[in-house]
Structures are given as structure tokens and as C-alpha cells.
Design a protein around this motif. Sequence first.
Motif, mmCIF file in Angstrom:
data_model
loop_
_atom_site.group_PDB
_atom_site.id
_atom_site.type_symbol
_atom_site.label_atom_id
_atom_site.label_comp_id
_atom_site.label_asym_id
_atom_site.label_seq_id
_atom_site.Cartn_x
_atom_site.Cartn_y
_atom_site.Cartn_z
ATOM 1 N N VAL A 1 -7.071 -10.872 1.949
ATOM 2 C CA VAL A 1 -6.468 -9.921 0.270
ATOM 3 C C VAL A 1 -6.291 -7.934 1.566
ATOM 4 N N ILE A 2 -5.380 -8.353 1.287
ATOM 5 C CA ILE A 2 -5.281 -6.909 2.281
ATOM 6 C C ILE A 2 -4.098 -6.153 1.101
ATOM 7 N N ASP A 3 -4.282 -5.188 1.145
ATOM 8 C CA ASP A 3 -3.278 -3.485 0.568
ATOM 9 C C ASP A 3 -4.331 -2.564 1.265
ATOM 10 N N SER A 4 -2.860 -1.597 0.575
ATOM 11 C CA SER A 4 -3.910 0.103 0.637
ATOM 12 C C SER A 4 -3.668 0.982 -0.417
ATOM 13 N N THR A 5 -4.330 1.752 -0.764
ATOM 14 C CA THR A 5 -3.874 2.886 -1.546
ATOM 15 C C THR A 5 -4.549 4.348 -0.745
ATOM 16 N N GLY A 6 -3.704 4.789 -1.561
ATOM 17 C CA GLY A 6 -3.334 6.137 -1.325
ATOM 18 C C GLY A 6 -4.845 7.760 -1.643
ATOM 19 N N LEU A 7 -5.500 8.396 -0.667
ATOM 20 C CA LEU A 7 -6.950 9.354 -1.485
ATOM 21 C C LEU A 7 -5.914 10.582 -1.529
ATOM 22 N N PRO A 8 -6.051 11.151 -2.568
ATOM 23 C CA PRO A 8 -5.544 12.460 -2.589
ATOM 24 C C PRO A 8 -6.163 13.219 -1.860
ATOM 25 N N ASN A 9 -5.552 14.355 -1.081
ATOM 26 C CA ASN A 9 -6.367 15.089 -0.633
ATOM 27 C C ASN A 9 -5.873 16.153 0.209
ATOM 28 N N PRO B 1 -6.452 16.740 10.630
ATOM 29 C CA PRO B 1 -5.476 15.245 11.173
ATOM 30 C C PRO B 1 -4.805 14.408 10.324
ATOM 31 N N LEU B 2 -6.292 13.724 9.307
ATOM 32 C CA LEU B 2 -5.343 12.520 8.987
ATOM 33 C C LEU B 2 -4.519 12.983 7.268
ATOM 34 N N HIS C 1 5.336 8.301 -2.536
ATOM 35 C CA HIS C 1 5.074 6.515 -3.085
ATOM 36 C C HIS C 1 5.426 6.789 -4.332
ATOM 37 N N ASN C 2 6.853 6.050 -4.711
ATOM 38 C CA ASN C 2 6.961 5.770 -5.793
ATOM 39 C C ASN C 2 7.932 6.889 -6.146
ATOM 40 N N GLY C 3 8.761 8.127 -5.518
ATOM 41 C CA GLY C 3 9.176 9.670 -6.030
ATOM 42 C C GLY C 3 8.421 10.439 -6.607
ATOM 43 N N THR C 4 6.140 10.281 -5.960
ATOM 44 C CA THR C 4 5.364 10.932 -6.096
ATOM 45 C C THR C 4 5.019 11.173 -4.873
ATOM 46 N N ILE C 5 5.399 13.196 -4.419
ATOM 47 C CA ILE C 5 4.393 13.380 -3.639
ATOM 48 C C ILE C 5 3.276 14.183 -3.520
ATOM 49 N N SER C 6 2.633 13.581 -2.361
ATOM 50 C CA SER C 6 1.280 14.195 -2.283
ATOM 51 C C SER C 6 0.580 14.243 -1.101
ATOM 52 N N ASN C 7 -0.356 14.857 -0.714
ATOM 53 C CA ASN C 7 -1.239 15.348 0.494
ATOM 54 C C ASN C 7 -2.079 13.813 0.441
ATOM 55 N N GLU C 8 -2.045 12.761 1.330
ATOM 56 C CA GLU C 8 -3.215 12.116 0.929
ATOM 57 C C GLU C 8 -3.723 11.759 1.881
ATOM 58 N N VAL C 9 -4.677 10.596 2.709
ATOM 59 C CA VAL C 9 -5.150 9.570 3.176
ATOM 60 C C VAL C 9 -5.006 8.495 3.027
ATOM 61 N N ARG C 10 -4.213 7.078 4.045
ATOM 62 C CA ARG C 10 -4.097 5.873 3.459
ATOM 63 C C ARG C 10 -5.137 5.480 3.550
ATOM 64 N N LEU C 11 -5.813 4.479 2.721
ATOM 65 C CA LEU C 11 -6.498 3.340 3.335
ATOM 66 C C LEU C 11 -6.714 2.214 2.569
ATOM 67 N N ILE C 12 -7.562 1.543 4.073
ATOM 68 C CA ILE C 12 -6.488 0.321 3.638
ATOM 69 C C ILE C 12 -8.242 -0.606 3.517
ATOM 70 N N TYR C 13 -7.431 -1.844 2.098
ATOM 71 C CA TYR C 13 -8.851 -2.437 1.928
ATOM 72 C C TYR C 13 -8.769 -3.763 2.446
ATOM 73 N N TYR D 1 -8.456 3.034 8.028
ATOM 74 C CA TYR D 1 -7.759 4.410 7.556
ATOM 75 C C TYR D 1 -6.947 5.188 8.201
ATOM 76 N N CYS D 2 -5.751 5.934 7.447
ATOM 77 C CA CYS D 2 -4.170 6.106 8.851
ATOM 78 C C CYS D 2 -4.306 7.077 8.195
ATOM 79 N N PRO D 3 -3.476 8.244 9.076
ATOM 80 C CA PRO D 3 -3.026 9.089 7.746
ATOM 81 C C PRO D 3 -1.884 8.741 6.396
#
Length: 501
Positions: free
Chosen positions: A191-199, A204-205, A211-223, A237-239
Amino acid sequence: MHITYDLKNDIEYAKLCTSKRKGKKVSKTYTNLGRVLDREKNIYQNRERGVFTFSIKNGYGQAPAEFVPDVPSSMGKMKLILDFGDSFFIDELLKQNGLMKVVEEIGYGNPDTLKAMLSYYVLCSTANCHAADWFEGNYARILYPKANLTSQRISDFLSAIGDEYSYREFFNAYLKFIFHTVDGIADTGVVIDSTGLPNDVHFPLTAINNHNGTISNEVRLIYVTQQDTGMPIYFRYCPGNVVDTTTLTRTMAELKESGINTKFAILDAGYYTDDNIRELYRSQVSFITRLRENRILYKELVAQHLPGIEDPKNFVSYNGRYVYVKCVPCELVDDYQGYAYICLDIERKSIEAHKLFQRAKENKLSDKDVYEKLQDQGVFILVASRRIAKTKILPAYYMRQQIEQIFDIGKNYADMLPIRVQNEDTFRGHLLLTFMATVVCKLVQDKLLKTSINPISLFLNLRNQKCKVYNRAVITQEEFKKANDCYKLFKIICPVRIPFK
């Protein structure tokens, strides 16, 4: 150039003396090296550099990971009564199931620091600057006597385990542990999905994400989790501004290079693109995913097959929900044939219709507009590369909720958030440590599913069991009923006396 030493209040300090000659005059300048921690190994400590090495020949360097300064505790005398049960439990659990050997494969120079920090990430949700305070009053200081949890050394530790070599050594050992095989990793469903880590830390990351209209500084984490057990098996992980649709191909490629030959994948709707679907077919990976409403195929399937879907032969139940499901063959992309499952959720239709009626009154919609919008309320479409029985498609797809549970464990139990690191190197180490802590919490949570206990209450109850420290041994105090029940559930025996090694 030479180093001079002097004593102040019985503490030795060092200075670097540099001499310069101008004609007949010789001038000297002094650079403070700070406190002398180990004169023979040239190890010093000051506010600017923390703990470091310096020699006239080699200049400044990093202190060895295994070095622990022999200086008085910042808390004064060693505490003779310590919190016992929580760290003892984690240490025994890791040894019992073999995960401790996996952790040690990271190869960090001071394994006691690694084990102590893993326990801290599982047991505490406070910042790393408080790790030394926790260590002072916990049995972990007896379990891992060489651990160095000062703030400077924790940053060095995270940076060290965050390199690519440590990542690969860990995952090579961990994947064998998960799949119980030595020669290779068996085929598995994932099962593959991702979540945002506010940061908001600037490296550089960190990037802006919408995301759904919510603006934030974050790093994308894929598990990536294993389909059958829900155990996390890999992460990337990715930017934060990289969209999910572009990450699937590389995630699958990394899984394959790591020896994970996926035969089946359950994907979030965000991964559905023509390129990703082609790649899954070419790689012979079967899949299930949800079709987004903005796709042309979605609109065609709804227009053609939604009318008449409310038929007894399409009526299925799943986990207390009642849904009409109609399966039809279709072309997903190019000449690749798959199957679409048009679903009408009765309860969801009722809820969405109620909200529609409220909006209709507020926005003064006409009866015709309300009727047209009402037609597709409660509708969603799943697509799969192979035919699956209508009664099994919903249970199969909603196995992806397991990965939501993993994100919940990571963020609420394993100190994944908030991110408290200042650069990319320590961030990588932080992610690896949170991954290991998430694995521990998942193992604990799975064992507690049929009980009324959750991981937080388990660790709090165990922490309430204390121990007394003597010159030759630690004597544990009587475990009360709740702590004793926890030990019994995991088949861990609490000793009365633990001699010092």
C-alpha cells in the motif's frame, strides 16, 4: 603555535597560542579551545563548537561517536530511584523479536546512543533538547551507560545515521526481518500513500504545498506498507511541492532495487495518471485505485452505468456500509484493459444529499439544478487491473486505511511531528529514527488491539514501576496489576535483581 593548559576551579581549560614576529617584537594571540574533556585524545568542548577534536597537525575535527565525556552530571548526584518499566519493556521487546539486531546494523559508532534515542522517540514527544533530562531519571541510563544525549551530540548522531550508507544497511537488515527470509524478499502486496510534514525550516526539501486549498510549507513523506500485515516496509521523501503523481514510478523503482518485488499495489487516487498506469502494467504489478471525478473515463462510466445500478444483484455490504457495486470491463489507458467498479454508497448519498439541500436553500438553486446534482451523490469509482469479486473489492481497497494508521502512529506516538531539526542531514536521521520508532509502536499496537489498552497508557503504566540503584545491582520494585498485565501480554518477565555488567 602550541596549546597551553590552565586550571580554574579544578577544571582544566585549553588555549591555542599563536606567535608572530615583527622585527624584534613577538606578539602572541590566544584562541579559546574551551574545556578539556580528554587531553590524550585532543577532545575539547566550548559553546561555539560543542564537543570537538583539535590538534596542531590536523586542525579541527569531529569527536568520535563513542566518546562520552567523563564530567559530572548536570543534574548533580546520580539518582538512586529511576523510572524503570517503560525502557526495560522496549529493550526486552526488541531483543525478543530480533529487531534489536536490525537496529544495530546501522553501524553507528556509539550503539548506546542509538538505542537510547530510539527509546526516547517511542516514549517521549518532547524536543530532543530534553533527552538528557529524560535520560537522567530513567533506567535507560543503566541499560545504555555509554549513551551521550547532549544536544550537540544528538545533532551529530542524527546527521551520522542520516547518510545513505546507514539507510541501506538498515533496510537490508529490516526487510529480511519483515519477510523472514535470508536469500531475498518474497513477492508482496503493498500500500503506497504520502503525507505532508509541515516544516518552516529553510532547507531544499521545504516547499509550498497546496492540498485541498490549504497552503503550507512542508516536506512530502511517502510510506510503503505491507498489504497483509500493515507493517511499514519502506519510506521516501521529496520536496513539498512535488505532486504525488510524479513520485510513484521512482518509488516502485526503489522498491525493486531494494529487493521488494511487488505483485499487487493499492494506491491513493492522487497517483492515478496515464503514465503511472502504463508503468504498472509494464512492470506486471496488479493494482486497485480510485478514479478521480475529473477524468473523462469517470464521466463516461457514470453516464453509461449509473442508471439502473440499484439492482439486488449489485447490493453488497462492507463493515456496516451498504453499497451498490457494478463491475464493467473498460480500457484504462491505450490498449490496457482493466475493470471499473461503479459504486453507490447509500449512507454517503443520504449525507451528501442533506448537505446539497442546505446549499440549495442558501444559494437559491433551482429545482432542476438540485435534481442534476443529486444524481451523482454518494457515487465513487474504483478501477483494478484484474477482475475482483464485487463482495471483495471494497475490503481490498480499504486496506489502504492501514497506511493512514501508520501516519497516525508516526505523528502521534513516534515523534514524527513537529520537525525540530535545522538542516537536511539531521532531517534524514530524524526520519530514519521515526521510522524505527513507528515500527516499534506498530508492533505494540497490534498486540493491544484486542485489549482496552493503548500504547500511551501502556508506557505510562510501565513507567510508574520504579527501580532502586545500588553499587552492584538494580533492584526492581513490585509491579502493580496494570504493569504486570502488560508484561504478561508480551510474555516479558520482570526480574527482581539486575546485576551490573
